[in-house]
Design an enzyme around this catalytic site. Structure first.
Site, mmCIF file in Angstrom:
data_model
loop_
_atom_site.group_PDB
_atom_site.id
_atom_site.type_symbol
_atom_site.label_atom_id
_atom_site.label_comp_id
_atom_site.label_asym_id
_atom_site.label_seq_id
_atom_site.Cartn_x
_atom_site.Cartn_y
_atom_site.Cartn_z
ATOM 1 N N ASP A 12 6.402 22.106 18.642
ATOM 2 C CA ASP A 12 7.769 21.709 18.936
ATOM 3 C C ASP A 12 7.646 20.784 20.150
ATOM 4 O OD1 ASP A 12 10.592 21.634 19.039
ATOM 5 O OD2 ASP A 12 10.581 23.219 20.561
ATOM 6 N N ASP A 14 10.575 19.577 22.683
ATOM 7 C CA ASP A 14 11.357 19.993 23.846
ATOM 8 C C ASP A 14 11.030 21.436 24.229
ATOM 9 O OD1 ASP A 14 12.478 17.553 23.584
ATOM 10 O OD2 ASP A 14 14.433 18.231 22.894
#
Length: 215
Positions: A12, A14
């Protein structure tokens, strides 16, 4: 714990590779203030790992107004432009030494590395960090129809790598992302806000602990 053999890691963006949460918050806060809607950092927690339009719907729950789809799209576009202005302030200094060195060590292990992010600003962020050509594959909000907890973003990343789902490890900081990965029968390493995720295969105190996993 997890599968015996893993050939790829899907990150991922962020909250994992870098932190843009504060920029998201500032942009949503500005929009909410303009619409006279109460919004604070606690409310912002509900938006983690959620798509832009779904985030907007959550914010509008406190509004007394009923907005049309066109108006909502305009609000989301306004928020994104504010967010992008903040992102342009990012630089390679926003990529921690720990993350950079860990990524390089994982690459030396022969692992395929990819990004699986619901953000439509993924390429802008990676460019600001100096990572726009580093990863073997990038699956983001511009190439998916469904956001997390749907597994599409991770499945697309694995497909681009041509690696079976069961041989992929997803690194996530949000419960919705962990659920998405497990829904695709992938391994999950949870850190930060997702550390206590009960169905994660690995629980990381810090990013560099990825190097302690047996691939």
């Amino acid at each position: 714990m997890g599968y015996k053999k893993m050939k790829a890691i899907i990150f991922d963006l962020d909250g994992v590779i870098c932190s843009t949460d504060h920029y998201h918050y500032l942009a949503w806060k500005s929009l909410a203030d303009d619409l006279n809607i109460p919004f604070d950092e606690k409310d912002n927690e509900r938006l983690r790992g959620v798509s832009r339009m779904e985030s907007l719907d959550i914010i509008l729950e406190k509004s007394k107004e009923n907005y049309s789809l066109k108006e909502k799209e305009q609000f989301a576009d306004r928020k994104n432009k504010l967010y992008q202005q903040y992102l342009l302030k990012m630089s390679t200094k926003d990529l921690s030494k720990e993350v950079k060195e860990t990524l390089e060590q994982l690459r030396k292990k022969g692992l395929k590395l990819a990004i699986g992010s619901s953000s439509k600003n993924t390429m802008l962020i990676l460019k600001q960090l100096g990572l726009d050509t580093f990863f073997d594959a990038i699956s983001d909000g511009n190439s998916i129809q469904y956001s997390k907890p749907h597994p599409e973003v991770f499945m697309k990343a694995a497909d681009l790598l041509n690696i079976p789902y069961k041989e992929c490890l997803v690194v996530e900081d949000a419960i919705s992302g962990c659920f998405a990965a497990k829904s695709a029968s992938m391994n999950v390493a949870a850190l930060s806000s997702a550390y206590h995720c009960t169905f994660a295969d690995y629980h990381l105190n810090c990013f560099k602990e990825l190097l302690d996993i047996k691939y």
